[in-house]
Design a protein around this motif. Structure first.
Motif, PDB file in Angstrom:
ATOM      1  N   PHE A  66      43.379  42.607  39.784  1.00  0.00           N
ATOM      2  CA  PHE A  66      43.645  41.173  39.743  1.00  0.00           C
ATOM      3  C   PHE A  66      44.152  40.702  41.102  1.00  0.00           C
ATOM      4  O   PHE A  66      43.698  39.700  41.645  1.00  0.00           O
ATOM      5  CB  PHE A  66      44.634  40.848  38.631  1.00  0.00           C
ATOM      6  CG  PHE A  66      44.858  39.377  38.410  1.00  0.00           C
ATOM      7  CD1 PHE A  66      43.828  38.457  38.451  1.00  0.00           C
ATOM      8  CD2 PHE A  66      46.129  38.900  38.130  1.00  0.00           C
ATOM      9  CE1 PHE A  66      44.039  37.097  38.230  1.00  0.00           C
ATOM     10  CE2 PHE A  66      46.359  37.555  37.902  1.00  0.00           C
ATOM     11  CZ  PHE A  66      45.315  36.651  37.958  1.00  0.00           C
ATOM     12  N   ALA A  67      45.078  41.475  41.688  1.00  0.00           N
ATOM     13  CA  ALA A  67      45.616  41.120  43.008  1.00  0.00           C
ATOM     14  C   ALA A  67      44.515  41.116  44.060  1.00  0.00           C
ATOM     15  O   ALA A  67      44.507  40.259  44.953  1.00  0.00           O
ATOM     16  CB  ALA A  67      46.729  42.090  43.403  1.00  0.00           C
ATOM     17  N   GLU A  68      43.561  42.036  43.955  1.00  0.00           N
ATOM     18  CA  GLU A  68      42.457  42.071  44.921  1.00  0.00           C
ATOM     19  C   GLU A  68      41.591  40.818  44.806  1.00  0.00           C
ATOM     20  O   GLU A  68      41.168  40.249  45.814  1.00  0.00           O
ATOM     21  CB  GLU A  68      41.597  43.315  44.716  1.00  0.00           C
ATOM     22  CG  GLU A  68      40.520  43.450  45.764  1.00  0.00           C
ATOM     23  CD  GLU A  68      39.750  44.757  45.655  1.00  0.00           C
ATOM     24  OE1 GLU A  68      38.554  44.731  45.989  1.00  0.00           O
ATOM     25  OE2 GLU A  68      40.341  45.760  45.250  1.00  0.00           O
ATOM     26  N   ARG A  69      41.355  40.357  43.584  1.00  0.00           N
ATOM     27  CA  ARG A  69      40.585  39.128  43.392  1.00  0.00           C
ATOM     28  C   ARG A  69      41.320  37.933  44.001  1.00  0.00           C
ATOM     29  O   ARG A  69      40.708  37.077  44.635  1.00  0.00           O
ATOM     30  CB  ARG A  69      40.336  38.882  41.909  1.00  0.00           C
ATOM     31  CG  ARG A  69      39.295  39.794  41.316  1.00  0.00           C
ATOM     32  CD  ARG A  69      39.251  39.637  39.798  1.00  0.00           C
ATOM     33  NE  ARG A  69      38.216  40.470  39.225  1.00  0.00           N
ATOM     34  CZ  ARG A  69      37.098  40.014  38.665  1.00  0.00           C
ATOM     35  NH1 ARG A  69      36.887  38.713  38.581  1.00  0.00           N
ATOM     36  NH2 ARG A  69      36.212  40.833  38.176  1.00  0.00           N
ATOM     37  N   VAL A  70      42.632  37.891  43.774  1.00  0.00           N
ATOM     38  CA  VAL A  70      43.431  36.809  44.352  1.00  0.00           C
ATOM     39  C   VAL A  70      43.376  36.891  45.866  1.00  0.00           C
ATOM     40  O   VAL A  70      43.185  35.874  46.552  1.00  0.00           O
ATOM     41  CB  VAL A  70      44.897  36.865  43.849  1.00  0.00           C
ATOM     42  CG1 VAL A  70      45.761  35.849  44.582  1.00  0.00           C
ATOM     43  CG2 VAL A  70      44.951  36.648  42.336  1.00  0.00           C
TER      44      VAL A  70
END
Length: 90
Positions: free
Chosen positions: A71-75
């Protein structure tokens, strides 16, 4: 809580949340229920009006069927895109 000084990061978070939610065909109500938060809070996160805590981010990632790291990578990818656009001369 003080408002974030990084509006682009909040915008990136909201966009990543909404994109993944739509990929899964989930409503804000679905995500809120799975993350055990209120639906209006999901709306405010998606519209970059609220900054969630780390524990809420973990719950959102699980509701979106992602690890917190994914999720953090997508953000981060969305944030990088926004930063690049913001730095381009008009």
């Amino acid at each position: 809580m003080r408002p974030s000084r990084n509006a682009l990061l909040l915008q990136a978070l909201g966009t990543a949340l909404k994109e993944r939610r739509n990929e899964l065909g989930l409503t804000q109500e679905d995500v809120a229920g799975q993350a055990e938060i209120d639906r209006p809070f999901v709306t405010m996160i998606e519209s970059a009006k609220k900054q969630p805590t780390i524990s809420v981010l973990w719950k959102l990632a699980a509701a979106l069927q992602l690890s917190p790291a994914d999720f953090a990578e997508r953000v981060d990818r969305r944030y990088t895109t926004y930063l690049t656009k913001a730095r381009k001369p008009s």
